[in-house]
Design an enzyme around this catalytic site. Structure first.
Site, PDB file in Angstrom:
ATOM      1  N   ASN A 136     -19.811  14.956 -27.334  1.00 17.85           N
ATOM      2  CA  ASN A 136     -19.478  13.387 -26.155  1.00 17.85           C
ATOM      3  C   ASN A 136     -18.141  13.459 -26.547  1.00 17.85           C
ATOM      4  O   ASN A 136     -17.556  13.055 -27.635  1.00 17.85           O
ATOM      5  CB  ASN A 136     -20.243  12.222 -27.154  1.00 17.85           C
ATOM      6  CG  ASN A 136     -19.248  10.849 -27.154  1.00 17.85           C
ATOM      7  OD1 ASN A 136     -19.620  10.513 -25.561  1.00 17.85           O
ATOM      8  ND2 ASN A 136     -19.998   9.919 -27.284  1.00 17.85           N
TER       9      ASN A 136
ATOM     10  N   LYS B 123     -16.007  10.886 -24.987  1.00 18.92           N
ATOM     11  CA  LYS B 123     -15.785   9.138 -26.034  1.00 18.92           C
ATOM     12  C   LYS B 123     -14.513   9.038 -24.322  1.00 18.92           C
ATOM     13  O   LYS B 123     -14.448   9.405 -23.210  1.00 18.92           O
ATOM     14  CB  LYS B 123     -15.813   9.010 -26.885  1.00 18.92           C
ATOM     15  CG  LYS B 123     -16.981   9.138 -28.078  1.00 18.92           C
ATOM     16  CD  LYS B 123     -16.411   8.605 -29.004  1.00 18.92           C
ATOM     17  CE  LYS B 123     -17.961   8.956 -30.281  1.00 18.92           C
ATOM     18  NZ  LYS B 123     -17.927   9.042 -31.337  1.00 18.92           N
TER      19      LYS B 123
ATOM     20  N   HIS C 186     -25.393   5.163 -26.763  1.00 19.91           N
ATOM     21  CA  HIS C 186     -24.918   5.269 -27.598  1.00 19.91           C
ATOM     22  C   HIS C 186     -24.836   3.924 -28.382  1.00 19.91           C
ATOM     23  O   HIS C 186     -24.318   2.983 -27.753  1.00 19.91           O
ATOM     24  CB  HIS C 186     -23.978   5.956 -27.416  1.00 19.91           C
ATOM     25  CG  HIS C 186     -22.275   6.273 -28.203  1.00 19.91           C
ATOM     26  ND1 HIS C 186     -21.932   5.649 -29.195  1.00 19.91           N
ATOM     27  CD2 HIS C 186     -23.025   8.070 -28.590  1.00 19.91           C
ATOM     28  CE1 HIS C 186     -21.686   6.685 -30.139  1.00 19.91           C
ATOM     29  NE2 HIS C 186     -22.198   7.562 -29.787  1.00 19.91           N
TER      30      HIS C 186
ATOM     31  N   GLU D 242     -21.926   2.875 -29.750  1.00 13.43           N
ATOM     32  CA  GLU D 242     -20.709   2.261 -29.032  1.00 13.43           C
ATOM     33  C   GLU D 242     -21.308   1.503 -27.652  1.00 13.43           C
ATOM     34  O   GLU D 242     -20.242  -0.082 -27.910  1.00 13.43           O
ATOM     35  CB  GLU D 242     -19.731   3.177 -28.929  1.00 13.43           C
ATOM     36  CG  GLU D 242     -18.703   3.822 -30.145  1.00 13.43           C
ATOM     37  CD  GLU D 242     -18.356   5.286 -30.117  1.00 13.43           C
ATOM     38  OE1 GLU D 242     -18.298   5.906 -29.130  1.00 13.43           O
ATOM     39  OE2 GLU D 242     -18.307   5.879 -31.222  1.00 13.43           O
TER      40      GLU D 242
ATOM     41  N   GLU E 181     -28.549   9.471 -34.401  1.00 11.23           N
ATOM     42  CA  GLU E 181     -27.026   8.808 -34.676  1.00 11.23           C
ATOM     43  C   GLU E 181     -27.235   7.551 -35.392  1.00 11.23           C
ATOM     44  O   GLU E 181     -26.186   5.917 -35.155  1.00 11.23           O
ATOM     45  CB  GLU E 181     -26.701   8.102 -33.710  1.00 11.23           C
ATOM     46  CG  GLU E 181     -26.255   9.516 -32.516  1.00 11.23           C
ATOM     47  CD  GLU E 181     -24.947  10.096 -31.979  1.00 11.23           C
ATOM     48  OE1 GLU E 181     -24.092  10.657 -31.702  1.00 11.23           O
ATOM     49  OE2 GLU E 181     -24.481   8.752 -30.757  1.00 11.23           O
TER      50      GLU E 181
ATOM     51  N   GLY F  52     -17.987   9.117 -36.741  1.00 11.26           N
ATOM     52  CA  GLY F  52     -16.872   8.497 -36.679  1.00 11.26           C
ATOM     53  C   GLY F  52     -16.012   7.944 -37.989  1.00 11.26           C
ATOM     54  O   GLY F  52     -15.072   8.222 -38.776  1.00 11.26           O
TER      55      GLY F  52
ATOM     56  N   SER G 247     -20.425  12.541 -37.593  1.00  6.67           N
ATOM     57  CA  SER G 247     -19.459  13.066 -38.375  1.00  6.67           C
ATOM     58  C   SER G 247     -20.032  14.346 -38.245  1.00  6.67           C
ATOM     59  O   SER G 247     -19.576  14.828 -39.596  1.00  6.67           O
ATOM     60  CB  SER G 247     -19.264  12.451 -39.608  1.00  6.67           C
ATOM     61  OG  SER G 247     -18.705  11.191 -39.094  1.00  6.67           O
TER      62      SER G 247
END
Ligand code: PGA
Length: 251
Positions: free
Chosen positions: A11, A13, A97, A99, A169, A175, A215
């Site tokens: 991904n 991003k 996702h 985010e 996730e 991250g 991660s």
């Protein structure tokens, strides 16, 4: 139990310009020449899709988008439809996702509509779910995941979901450099597979790939992949450099 075909998905991003994406794609194609059982997918931002599609053509690497809008077409400024994504060469689309949920108001209801649009266009949706640190600390992990999966997949029948991929996730691991341990991932993946089994039956549960994300790097992928119910990874930061990402693919 024989495992499902592993999927390693990158991904990207909101990173990379068109020239950077082209350079990265060229490197990836040359680094990923060795045969592997692992299916590889990369999800660049919308504006990069066509350029990346040209570079990876014939390489066996699949293309994915990071989101879509559920309407077929219309006056929806800034939005991108499933059909547009397909026409750019995508086979996959990431949906829900964390985010998107955190910064763009994504809800389980909009996730559900997006999965419907993806499936209607023949795309394989990668449904992302995961608990926040607070939710984990207050023992809500299982109920949060149960709700996200059931609402996200509401009103689907098992035969519509054969292309579905799930991505667990944990938000606290995205991250942050903190990874769930392989045991934590296995515990959750098994729980998710049980929900799939109870809701859609044994065959869907057995065949659906459940990716871990948060991660993931070359140093921890083998441990995660050794778990029975971990079928691959959704990789953010470590997918942005060709040599690091190929280190994950050839774990
Ligand atoms: P990360 O991101 O690998 O940078 O933690 C994972 C993701 O957001 O899919």
């Amino acid at each position: 139990m024989s495992k499902r075909r592993p999927l390693i998905a990158g991904n990207w991003k909101m990173y990379k310009t068109i020239p950077e994406a082209v350079e990265m794609s060229k490197k990836l194609v040359s680094l990923l020449k060795e045969p592997t059982d692992v299916e590889v997918m990369i999800a660049p931002s919308y504006v990069l899709l066509s350029a990346v599609a040209q570079e990876i053509e014939g390489s066996g690497i699949f293309l994915g988008a990071q989101d879509l809008f559920w309407e077929k077409e219309g006056a929806y400024t800034g939005a991108v439809s499933a059909e547009m994504i397909v026409s750019a060469g995508c086979k996959y689309v990431i949906i829900g996702h964390s985010e998107r949920r955190q910064y763009f108001g994504e809800t389980d209801h909009s996730v559900n509509l997006k999965i419907r649009a993806a499936i209607n266009s023949g795309l394989a949706p990668i449904l992302c779910i995961g608990e926040t640190e607070n939710q984990r600390e207050s023992d809500e992990t299982f109920s949060v995941l149960d709700k996200q999966i059931k609402k996200g997949l509401k009103d689907f029948s098992y035969d519509e979901l054969e292309k579905l991929v799930l991505a667990y996730e944990p938000v606290w691991a995205i991250g942050t450099g903190k990874t769930a341990t392989s045991q934590q991932a296995q515990e959750i993946h098994k729980f998710l597979r049980n929900i799939l089994e109870k809701t859609f039956g044994n065959s869907l549960a057995k065949n659906t790939r459940i990716l871990y994300g948060g991660s993931v790097k070359p140093e921890n992928i083998a441990e995660l992949m050794a778990m029975d119910d971990v079928d691959g990874a959704l990789v953010g930061g470590a997918s942005l450099k060709a040599d690091v990402f190929s280190g994950i693919v050839y774990f």
